[in-house]
Design an enzyme around this catalytic site. Structure first.
Site, mmCIF file in Angstrom:
data_model
loop_
_atom_site.group_PDB
_atom_site.id
_atom_site.type_symbol
_atom_site.label_atom_id
_atom_site.label_comp_id
_atom_site.label_asym_id
_atom_site.label_seq_id
_atom_site.Cartn_x
_atom_site.Cartn_y
_atom_site.Cartn_z
ATOM 1 N N PRO A 205 0.885 -1.375 0.019
ATOM 2 C CA PRO A 205 0.161 -0.029 -0.186
ATOM 3 C C PRO A 205 0.781 1.192 0.115
ATOM 4 C CG PRO A 205 -0.951 -1.712 1.568
ATOM 5 C CD PRO A 205 0.269 -2.097 1.001
ATOM 6 N N CYS A 206 0.529 2.235 -0.786
ATOM 7 C CA CYS A 206 1.182 3.305 -1.279
ATOM 8 C C CYS A 206 0.752 4.751 -0.573
ATOM 9 C CB CYS A 206 1.177 3.399 -2.517
ATOM 10 S SG CYS A 206 -0.303 3.436 -3.635
ATOM 11 N N GLN A 207 -0.144 4.768 0.547
ATOM 12 C CA GLN A 207 -0.681 6.043 0.907
ATOM 13 C C GLN A 207 0.204 7.202 1.360
ATOM 14 O OE1 GLN A 207 -1.407 3.074 2.185
ATOM 15 N NE2 GLN A 207 -3.510 2.374 2.877
ATOM 16 N N GLY A 208 1.536 6.954 1.819
ATOM 17 C CA GLY A 208 2.339 7.802 2.105
ATOM 18 C C GLY A 208 3.284 8.307 1.130
ATOM 19 N N ASN A 245 4.382 -0.282 -7.545
ATOM 20 C CA ASN A 245 3.734 0.751 -6.913
ATOM 21 C C ASN A 245 3.472 1.811 -7.792
ATOM 22 O OD1 ASN A 245 3.139 2.424 -4.359
ATOM 23 N ND2 ASN A 245 4.318 0.664 -3.487
#
Length: 515
Positions: A205-208, A245
């Site tokens: 997961p790449c939210q940051g 990503n």
């Protein structure tokens, strides 16, 4: 596959959902006509136990009676007819080497079929992969189509695990794990077969990730998940890994490459666009590829790009082809309501046998008599009016909607808040934001947003791929996925390297024994 119904299980919702899905598929398959011959209940019990696996013990009358009561209560479909429909269809579709098995609507619910697929994979010599942060299984599917087998898959979202399990009958259910990767690291080796793992794939997961300063990105706790991916690679030490990503991760790519190089991998990363692999959308992603077999990973990318040039380009209308016209739902809080007007979770495919080139490509030359997840979402009257006024390519600052545009004072910020997709162009990037609204994904010729199935088509998922879980979460699953066609394009090149490596290794071993 565990039986659909476990007498000790408390998950009645999942059980009821599966039964209703089977019921709908059977009703459509038989055009609501019941079989002429009715079998005695004892034969039904034995058949359900042996073939479908809905109950654990056909001789346990208490279990059978509870099953019968649940069916009669929840399904509005009498028990005997329900199982006779299963029997009639499965006798034609789920038997060994049946030519119609590809069209069987209940095969992924069928114990016999799933057991057969698991055994086929177990006896196969195809290279093995692990899929971390698997989501709904898009990357896995692409690699599967290229000739890989799946040894283990993992995600933290239950709906993703349900979707993955349903659509990958060849993977034992215990090998599709619902857990935090940090926990999985402590017991993963116990779940793996006694065969070499050739490849680990995944998209943490790449939210940051954004264009912010590099050090803050590295320290962002949301980005620690890629570190767990690195730990997993170090634990298993496959010959290859592929990590995907958002392109924003490029800002810390040097650090990521260094982390893998410290494990001995030759690593390279590049930005790839899904559109180059035949996917009808602009979707740029950063891909990291590493290997332990002494190959220059930069050369691997060169070959991936070269093979991609052989793939035909497709646009939005290719993906929307053959899906029936729908209207936006105007009933609030009705996501589970199926209607003729706004669509159904399971419906007949009126274009069966009339597929275009793109549909044949994503379906991997298989056909489906059914359409899954083609349901339009709720929209209020204002949004429906906006959708109808806009022409293809128009967005929020268009003067045709100025009088009713709710964000007109902030058009400089929200100019893409509404966007009508264009038939003859690539779609804009499909994202998980669609779970909130589809205002940026307005259908090019109908006054509504894209359905989950239309979004899945744009992502290159095959028509037989059934997304499970709550309606809005189907959008999340589709939006977060790696397009299977993109995965397939990467996988084909990597498989060639793995096959060559194994062949050379085998020849060297034979040569050493000969000496």
């Amino acid at each position: 596959m565990q039986p659909l119904y476990d007498i000790e299980s408390k998950e009645r919702r999942d059980y009821k959902t599966s039964l209703n899905e089977i019921k709908t598929l059977l009703s459509l398959a038989f055009d609501n006509n019941r079989p002429k011959e009715q079998l005695v209940l004892e034969e039904v019990y034995n058949y359900v136990y042996e073939r479908i696996g809905i109950i654990q013990d056909a001789n346990n009358k208490n279990e059978v009676e509870e099953l019968k009561a649940l069916i009669n209560k929840y399904m509005e479909f009498d028990y005997e007819t329900f199982f006779n429909l299963i029997i009639e269809l499965s006798n034609n579709c789920c038997v060994e080497d049946s030519p119609t098995c590809g069209d069987c609507p209940i095969r992924n619910y069928c114990e016999q079929y799933r057991t057969k697929k698991v055994m086929e994979q177990k006896n196969s010599d195809n290279p093995l992969l692990i899929d971390l942060f698997s989501g709904a299984g898009g990357m896995s599917l692409g690699f599967k189509h290229a000739g890989f087998n799946i040894a283990l898959a993992n995600d933290v979202e239950k709906c993703c695990i349900d979707t993955y399990t349903h659509n990958h009958p060849e993977v034992p259910i215990e090998s599709v794990v619902l857990d935090d990767i940090k926990n999985l690291l402590t017991y993963a080796e116990q779940l793996l077969p006694n065969k070499e793992i050739d490849l680990i794939i995944g998209g943490p997961p790449c939210q940051g990730f954004s264009n912010a300063n590099r050090q803050r990105l590295i320290d962002d706790p949301r980005n620690k998940l890629y570190k767990h991916f690195v730990e997993f690679v170090n634990l298993i030490k496959p010959n290859f890994f592929v990590m995907e990503n958002v392109r924003g991760m490029q800002s810390i790519s040097d650090q990521i490459i260094e982390d893998f190089e410290q494990l001995g991998y030759n690593v390279h990363c590049e930005i790839l666009n899904a559109a180059d692999f035949g996917v009808p959308q602009n979707r740029e992603r950063i891909i990291f590829i590493g290997n332990l077999i002494g190959v220059d990973s930069k050369q691997i990318f060169s070959e991936i790009r070269q093979k991609a040039k052989e793939i035909d380009t497709h646009v939005l209308k290719d993906a929307l082809y053959g899906l029936r016209e729908l209207k936006a739902s105007t009933i609030k809080n009705s996501t589970e309501l199926d209607t003729e007007k706004s669509g159904r979770k399971i419906d007949k495919n009126n274009y069966y046998g009339k597929e275009n080139e793109y549909i044949n490509l994503i379906n991997n030359s298989k056909k489906s008599k059914f359409v899954f997840n083609h349901k339009a979402r709720y929209n209020n009257d204002r949004d429906i009016e906006i959708f109808g006024r806009l022409n293809q390519g128009d967005k929020s600052d268009d003067p045709k909607i100025a009088d009713i545009m709710p964000y007109k004072n902030r058009n400089h910020i929200f100019k893409d808040k509404y966007f009508k997709l264009q038939n003859d162009k690539f779609s804009k990037t499909i994202t998980a934001h669609m779970k909130f609204d589809c205002n940026m994904y307005i259908h090019p010729t109908q006054a509504r947003g894209l359905t989950p199935r239309e979004a899945a088509r744009v992502q290159s998922f095959p028509d037989i791929y059934f997304f499970k879980g709550p309606y809005t979460k189907t959008y999340m699953q589709v939006g977060n996925s790696v397009p299977p066609l993109m995965g397939r394009g990467i996988a084909k090149v990597i498989k060639e390297y793995i096959d060559k490596f194994k062949e050379d290794k085998s020849l060297n071993e034979k040569s050493s024994v000969g000496v």
